[in-house]
Design an enzyme around this catalytic site. Structure first.
Site, PDB file in Angstrom:
ATOM      1  CB  SER A 148      -0.872   0.003   1.256  1.00 48.21           C
ATOM      2  OG  SER A 148      -1.473   1.266   1.490  1.00 48.21           O
ATOM      3  CE1 TYR A 161      -4.323  -1.870   4.895  1.00 42.52           C
ATOM      4  CE2 TYR A 161      -3.338   0.275   4.481  1.00 42.52           C
ATOM      5  CZ  TYR A 161      -3.874  -0.911   4.013  1.00 42.52           C
ATOM      6  OH  TYR A 161      -3.970  -1.122   2.666  1.00 42.52           O
TER       7      TYR A 161
END
Length: 255
Positions: A148, A161
Site C-alpha cells: 500500500s 495498517y
C-alpha cells in the site's frame, strides 16, 4: 515482447481473491494464461470468481483460506499443488483494516492491532513460506505482495495498517535477498482503489475530496489498474526485477 507477459504453464495462488483488487488480479493472471487458485474465507464468493474465469476460457480452482491460521494456509498450498501440480506465483493480497485498529494511537484497540498483524503481515509471510518448496522448484517462481502507499508513507489514524504494510515492504526486500536467484519477490503499493475496502471513507464527502486532492491523477484507481502491474511482476517481463516495490498510486507518493 508481448510473449514476455505470457503466464501460460504458470500456477498462481491469489489470497483475498474473491473481490476487489484480489479478484481483478486473479482474473488478470488468468487472462495472461495462468491457472489460478483464488482463495478467501468465503467459499461461495471464490466459486463465483472461478466461474467467471472459466466462462472466459481460463483455468481456475476455488480454495478457502484463513491466512491467519497456519494449517489453513498449508491446506491452500496443498490444494493448489493437487489441482495443478505446483505453485509458480503467490499473490499475497488478503488484508484487513478493522475499525478497532483505526484512530489516534491512544485509541487503537490492541485486539484490532493483533488481527491486522495476523492477516496483513503474518499471513503473507506464512503463504510465501508454505509455498517455498514449489516456488523454488518452479522455473520462474515469484511472490507478489500487495502492500500500500501506507507501506511507503505514513497515513493518519491507520497505525496498525501502516505498520503492517511497512513490514510487508521489508519482508519483500529481505525475502528477495534470501531467495535470489531462484525466486523473485516484489510488491505493488496501491493508492486508494474504488473497492469495498474503502467504502466507509468514500461515504464521507470531506474525506473523499481530501483523498482526491492528495492524488495528482485526481481519481481513485479501478481494481484492474492494480492487476496489470501484478501480472507484470509475475511475468518474464520483470525477470530482472526483485526486491522492488512498484507504487501504483496515481502519484500519491510523488508529492
Amino acid at each position: 515482447m508481448q510473449d514476455q507477459f505470457d503466464l501460460s504453464d504458470r500456477v498462481a495462488v491469489v489470497t483475498g481473491g474473491s473481490r476487489g483488487i484480489g479478484r481483478a488480479i486473479a482474473e488478470g493472471m488468468a487472462a495472461a494464461g495462468a491457472s489460478v487458485v483464488p482463495a478467501s474465507r468465503t467459499t461461495a464468493d471464490v466459486e463465483r470468481v472461478v466461474e467467471s474465469i472459466r466462462e472466459d476460457g481460463g483455468e481456475a480452482h476455488a480454495a478457502t483460506v484463513d491466512v491467519a491460521d497456519a494449517e489453513s494456509v498449508e491446506s491452500l498450498i496443498a490444494a493448489a499443488e493437487d489441482a495443478f501440480g505446483g505453485v509458480d506465483v503467490v499473490v499475497n493480497n488478503a488484508g484487513v483494516n478493522p475499525d478497532g485498529a483505526l484512530g489516534k494511537p491512544e485509541d487503537v484497540d490492541l485486539d484490532g492491532l493483533d488481527l491486522t498483524v495476523d492477516v496483513n503481515l503474518r499471513g503473507a509471510f506464512a503463504c510465501a513460506q508454505a509455498a517455498a518448496e514449489s516456488l523454488q522448484e518452479s522455473d520462474g517462481g515469484t511472490v507478489v505482495n500487495v502492500a500500500s502507499v501506507g507501506g511507503l508513507v505514513g497515513l493518519p489514524r491507520q497505525h496498525p495498517y501502516v505498520a503492517t504494510k511497512h513490514g510487508l515492504v521489508g519482508i519483500t526486500k529481505s525475502m528477495a535477498l534470501d531467495w535470489a536467484p531462484d525466486v523473485r519477490v516484489n510488491a505493488v503499493a496501491p493508492g486508494y482503489v474504488a473497492t469495498e475496502f474503502i467504502e466507509g471513507a468514500l461515504e464521507n464527502d470531506s474525506i473523499k475530496q481530501s483523498l482526491l486532492d492528495r492524488t495528482p491523477l485526481e481519481r481513485f484507481a479501478d481494481p484492474e489498474e492494480i492487476a496489470g502491474p501484478a501480472v507484470f511482476l509475475a511475468s518474464d517481463a520483470a525477470s530482472y526485477v526483485t526486491g522492488s516495490v512498484l507504487a501504483v498510486d496515481g502519484g500519491w507518493t510523488a508529492k
